[in-house]
Design a protein around this motif. Structure first.
Motif, PDB file in Angstrom:
ATOM      1  N   ALA A 106       0.833  -1.204   0.000  1.00 54.36           N
ATOM      2  CA  ALA A 106       0.000   0.000   0.000  1.00 54.36           C
ATOM      3  C   ALA A 106       0.863   1.248   0.000  1.00 54.36           C
ATOM      4  CB  ALA A 106      -0.923   0.007   1.207  1.00 54.36           C
ATOM      5  N   GLU A 107       0.288   2.312  -0.553  1.00 57.70           N
ATOM      6  CA  GLU A 107       0.973   3.607  -0.605  1.00 57.70           C
ATOM      7  C   GLU A 107      -0.052   4.725  -0.424  1.00 57.70           C
ATOM      8  OE1 GLU A 107       3.985   6.137  -3.476  1.00 57.70           O
ATOM      9  OE2 GLU A 107       3.216   4.217  -4.171  1.00 57.70           O
ATOM     10  N   VAL A 109      -1.859   8.062  -1.014  1.00 57.63           N
ATOM     11  CA  VAL A 109      -2.116   8.945  -2.143  1.00 57.63           C
ATOM     12  C   VAL A 109      -2.136  10.391  -1.673  1.00 57.63           C
ATOM     13  CG1 VAL A 109      -3.820   9.585  -3.911  1.00 57.63           C
ATOM     14  CG2 VAL A 109      -3.445   7.170  -3.342  1.00 57.63           C
ATOM     15  N   ARG A 110      -2.809  10.628  -0.545  1.00 57.70           N
ATOM     16  CA  ARG A 110      -2.903  11.977   0.021  1.00 57.70           C
ATOM     17  C   ARG A 110      -3.156  11.876   1.511  1.00 57.70           C
ATOM     18  NH1 ARG A 110      -6.437  15.920   1.590  1.00 57.70           N
ATOM     19  NH2 ARG A 110      -5.849  18.049   1.090  1.00 57.70           N
ATOM     20  N   ALA A 111      -2.416  12.649   2.258  1.00 60.60           N
ATOM     21  CA  ALA A 111      -2.621  12.731   3.704  1.00 60.60           C
ATOM     22  C   ALA A 111      -3.184  14.099   4.023  1.00 60.60           C
ATOM     23  CB  ALA A 111      -1.303  12.492   4.443  1.00 60.60           C
ATOM     24  N   GLY A 112      -4.474  14.151   4.333  1.00 59.10           N
ATOM     25  CA  GLY A 112      -5.121  15.397   4.688  1.00 59.10           C
ATOM     26  C   GLY A 112      -5.086  15.632   6.192  1.00 59.10           C
ATOM     27  N   ALA A 113      -5.739  16.683   6.614  1.00 58.85           N
ATOM     28  CA  ALA A 113      -5.745  17.031   8.033  1.00 58.85           C
ATOM     29  C   ALA A 113      -6.466  15.988   8.887  1.00 58.85           C
ATOM     30  CB  ALA A 113      -6.404  18.396   8.223  1.00 58.85           C
ATOM     31  N   ARG A 114      -7.513  15.377   8.347  1.00 54.16           N
ATOM     32  CA  ARG A 114      -8.274  14.358   9.086  1.00 54.16           C
ATOM     33  C   ARG A 114      -8.265  12.987   8.447  1.00 54.16           C
ATOM     34  NH1 ARG A 114     -13.847  17.385  10.670  1.00 54.16           N
ATOM     35  NH2 ARG A 114     -12.904  19.345  11.301  1.00 54.16           N
ATOM     36  N   LEU A 115      -8.232  12.949   7.115  1.00 58.32           N
ATOM     37  CA  LEU A 115      -8.341  11.681   6.401  1.00 58.32           C
ATOM     38  C   LEU A 115      -7.121  11.431   5.520  1.00 58.32           C
ATOM     39  CD1 LEU A 115     -12.082  11.906   5.258  1.00 58.32           C
ATOM     40  CD2 LEU A 115     -11.155  10.676   7.234  1.00 58.32           C
ATOM     41  N   VAL A 116      -6.754  10.165   5.422  1.00 59.81           N
ATOM     42  CA  VAL A 116      -5.635   9.737   4.580  1.00 59.81           C
ATOM     43  C   VAL A 116      -6.190   8.770   3.541  1.00 59.81           C
ATOM     44  CG1 VAL A 116      -3.358   8.652   4.561  1.00 59.81           C
ATOM     45  CG2 VAL A 116      -4.097   9.947   6.585  1.00 59.81           C
ATOM     46  N   THR A 117      -5.915   9.037   2.274  1.00 56.69           N
ATOM     47  CA  THR A 117      -6.355   8.164   1.190  1.00 56.69           C
ATOM     48  C   THR A 117      -5.185   7.279   0.784  1.00 56.69           C
ATOM     49  OG1 THR A 117      -7.890   9.854   0.422  1.00 56.69           O
ATOM     50  CG2 THR A 117      -7.353   8.094  -1.131  1.00 56.69           C
ATOM     51  N   VAL A 118      -5.456   5.978   0.681  1.00 55.76           N
ATOM     52  CA  VAL A 118      -4.398   5.002   0.443  1.00 55.76           C
ATOM     53  C   VAL A 118      -4.852   4.000  -0.624  1.00 55.76           C
ATOM     54  CG1 VAL A 118      -2.827   3.358   1.553  1.00 55.76           C
ATOM     55  CG2 VAL A 118      -3.851   5.184   2.916  1.00 55.76           C
ATOM     56  N   ASN A 119      -3.939   3.618  -1.506  1.00 53.83           N
ATOM     57  CA  ASN A 119      -4.189   2.572  -2.501  1.00 53.83           C
ATOM     58  C   ASN A 119      -3.370   1.337  -2.148  1.00 53.83           C
ATOM     59  OD1 ASN A 119      -5.930   4.070  -4.109  1.00 53.83           O
ATOM     60  ND2 ASN A 119      -4.314   4.775  -5.462  1.00 53.83           N
ATOM     61  N   ALA A 120      -3.906   0.160  -2.477  1.00 53.87           N
ATOM     62  CA  ALA A 120      -3.187  -1.090  -2.233  1.00 53.87           C
ATOM     63  C   ALA A 120      -3.345  -2.036  -3.409  1.00 53.87           C
ATOM     64  CB  ALA A 120      -3.704  -1.762  -0.966  1.00 53.87           C
ATOM     65  N   GLU A 121      -2.320  -2.869  -3.589  1.00 47.77           N
ATOM     66  CA  GLU A 121      -2.365  -3.965  -4.545  1.00 47.77           C
ATOM     67  C   GLU A 121      -2.032  -5.241  -3.785  1.00 47.77           C
ATOM     68  OE1 GLU A 121      -1.067  -1.961  -8.756  1.00 47.77           O
ATOM     69  OE2 GLU A 121       0.542  -2.689  -7.458  1.00 47.77           O
ATOM     70  N   LEU A 122      -2.755  -6.306  -4.106  1.00 46.71           N
ATOM     71  CA  LEU A 122      -2.537  -7.600  -3.458  1.00 46.71           C
ATOM     72  C   LEU A 122      -2.109  -8.608  -4.510  1.00 46.71           C
ATOM     73  CD1 LEU A 122      -4.857  -5.998  -1.789  1.00 46.71           C
ATOM     74  CD2 LEU A 122      -4.952  -8.136  -0.551  1.00 46.71           C
ATOM     75  N   PHE A 123      -1.063  -9.321  -4.187  1.00 48.35           N
ATOM     76  CA  PHE A 123      -0.477 -10.277  -5.110  1.00 48.35           C
ATOM     77  C   PHE A 123      -0.487 -11.668  -4.498  1.00 48.35           C
ATOM     78  CE2 PHE A 123       1.394  -6.159  -5.892  1.00 48.35           C
ATOM     79  CZ  PHE A 123       1.363  -6.045  -7.275  1.00 48.35           C
ATOM     80  N   ASP A 124      -0.698 -12.634  -5.357  1.00 46.52           N
ATOM     81  CA  ASP A 124      -0.632 -14.049  -5.033  1.00 46.52           C
ATOM     82  C   ASP A 124       0.730 -14.511  -5.552  1.00 46.52           C
ATOM     83  OD1 ASP A 124      -1.048 -16.854  -5.149  1.00 46.52           O
ATOM     84  OD2 ASP A 124      -2.293 -16.672  -6.927  1.00 46.52           O
ATOM     85  N   GLN A 125       1.602 -14.951  -4.644  1.00 48.53           N
ATOM     86  CA  GLN A 125       2.927 -15.403  -5.081  1.00 48.53           C
ATOM     87  C   GLN A 125       2.940 -16.916  -5.233  1.00 48.53           C
ATOM     88  OE1 GLN A 125       6.275 -13.855  -2.991  1.00 48.53           O
ATOM     89  NE2 GLN A 125       7.712 -15.100  -4.123  1.00 48.53           N
ATOM     90  N   ARG A 126       3.335 -17.352  -6.419  1.00 50.70           N
ATOM     91  CA  ARG A 126       3.513 -18.784  -6.684  1.00 50.70           C
ATOM     92  C   ARG A 126       4.657 -18.961  -7.671  1.00 50.70           C
ATOM     93  NH1 ARG A 126      -1.613 -18.831 -10.624  1.00 50.70           N
ATOM     94  NH2 ARG A 126      -2.532 -17.063  -9.609  1.00 50.70           N
ATOM     95  N   ASP A 127       5.472 -19.937  -7.396  1.00 47.99           N
ATOM     96  CA  ASP A 127       6.620 -20.246  -8.261  1.00 47.99           C
ATOM     97  C   ASP A 127       7.477 -19.002  -8.535  1.00 47.99           C
ATOM     98  OD1 ASP A 127       5.625 -22.858  -8.443  1.00 47.99           O
ATOM     99  OD2 ASP A 127       4.358 -22.316 -10.153  1.00 47.99           O
ATOM    100  N   ASP A 128       7.735 -18.217  -7.498  1.00 47.66           N
ATOM    101  CA  ASP A 128       8.564 -17.007  -7.575  1.00 47.66           C
ATOM    102  C   ASP A 128       7.997 -15.919  -8.483  1.00 47.66           C
ATOM    103  OD1 ASP A 128      10.476 -17.994  -5.760  1.00 47.66           O
ATOM    104  OD2 ASP A 128      11.494 -19.081  -7.368  1.00 47.66           O
ATOM    105  N   ASP A 129       6.745 -16.025  -8.865  1.00 38.38           N
ATOM    106  CA  ASP A 129       6.081 -14.990  -9.655  1.00 38.38           C
ATOM    107  C   ASP A 129       4.947 -14.390  -8.845  1.00 38.38           C
ATOM    108  OD1 ASP A 129       7.614 -15.257 -12.010  1.00 38.38           O
ATOM    109  OD2 ASP A 129       6.366 -16.920 -12.699  1.00 38.38           O
ATOM    110  N   GLU A 130       4.746 -13.080  -8.994  1.00 39.83           N
ATOM    111  CA  GLU A 130       3.635 -12.401  -8.334  1.00 39.83           C
ATOM    112  C   GLU A 130       2.522 -12.175  -9.345  1.00 39.83           C
ATOM    113  OE1 GLU A 130       5.035  -8.798  -6.533  1.00 39.83           O
ATOM    114  OE2 GLU A 130       6.396  -9.861  -5.193  1.00 39.83           O
ATOM    115  N   HIS A 131       1.290 -12.525  -8.946  1.00 39.15           N
ATOM    116  CA  HIS A 131       0.119 -12.347  -9.791  1.00 39.15           C
ATOM    117  C   HIS A 131      -0.841 -11.396  -9.079  1.00 39.15           C
ATOM    118  CE1 HIS A 131       1.346 -15.761 -12.294  1.00 39.15           C
ATOM    119  NE2 HIS A 131       1.762 -16.284 -11.158  1.00 39.15           N
ATOM    120  N   LEU A 132      -1.175 -10.300  -9.723  1.00 39.10           N
ATOM    121  CA  LEU A 132      -2.107  -9.342  -9.129  1.00 39.10           C
ATOM    122  C   LEU A 132      -3.464 -10.000  -8.977  1.00 39.10           C
ATOM    123  CD1 LEU A 132      -2.456  -6.365  -8.206  1.00 39.10           C
ATOM    124  CD2 LEU A 132      -3.190  -5.863 -10.541  1.00 39.10           C
ATOM    125  N   CYS A 133      -3.988 -10.059  -7.752  1.00 39.22           N
ATOM    126  CA  CYS A 133      -5.276 -10.721  -7.541  1.00 39.22           C
ATOM    127  C   CYS A 133      -6.344  -9.776  -6.993  1.00 39.22           C
ATOM    128  CB  CYS A 133      -5.116 -11.946  -6.641  1.00 39.22           C
ATOM    129  SG  CYS A 133      -4.422 -11.623  -5.033  1.00 39.22           S
TER     130      CYS A 133
END
Length: 143
Positions: A106-107, A109-133
């Motif tokens: 996660a990273e 996106v914007r940190a405001g005075a009260r609220l912070v907006t954050v994006n995330a990506e989740l990956f399934d790792q198999r056989d040394d490869d990451e797959h966006l799930c």
């Protein structure tokens, strides 16, 4: 993205964040590990076992939602400090997770005075490869 404003070394900040995760009984049950924390970013990993899966062998959506929720909030905490809590998030499942490990990144996106907006990506790792799930976006509130 607002950088962390601390004189504490990054390794100590990661150690403190790991202690917070370890204090969460459900995170211990799931087996989650915080592997990166700082500058408005976080990475959470869950080694996947049989008890994380549905009857057809794919990882249960609740495991992905748990990982998204926690990594979004940890990334926000890495930007604005530890006094934060999830105000809400959405998740889109893109493909079934079937691998040996779930990786959530996660990273801020914007940190405001009260609220912070954050994006995330989740990956399934198999056989040394990451797959966006899955992808998620969250709003984290400052206390």
């Amino acid at each position: 993205m607002r950088p962390t404003t601390s004189t504490t070394p990054a390794s100590l900040q990661l150690a403190d964040a790991k202690a917070v995760l370890a204090a969460q009984p459900f995170s211990r049950l799931v087996g989650a590990q915080l592997t990166a924390f700082g500058d408005g970013r976080a990475e959470l990993r869950v080694p996947l076992a049989e008890h994380h899966r549905q009857q057809d062998g794919v990882v249960h959506g609740g495991v992905l939602s748990y990982a998204a929720d926690n990594v979004l909030t940890f990334a926000a905490g890495a930007a604005v400090g530890p006094a934060v809590f999830t105000a809400g998030f959405t998740i889109s499942y893109l493909s079934p997770a079937r691998g040996d490990e779930l990786i959530a990144r996660a990273e801020v996106v914007r940190a405001g005075a009260r609220l912070v907006t954050v994006n995330a990506e989740l990956f399934d790792q198999r056989d040394d490869d990451e797959h966006l799930c899955a992808v998620a976006q969250g709003t984290v509130a400052r206390r």
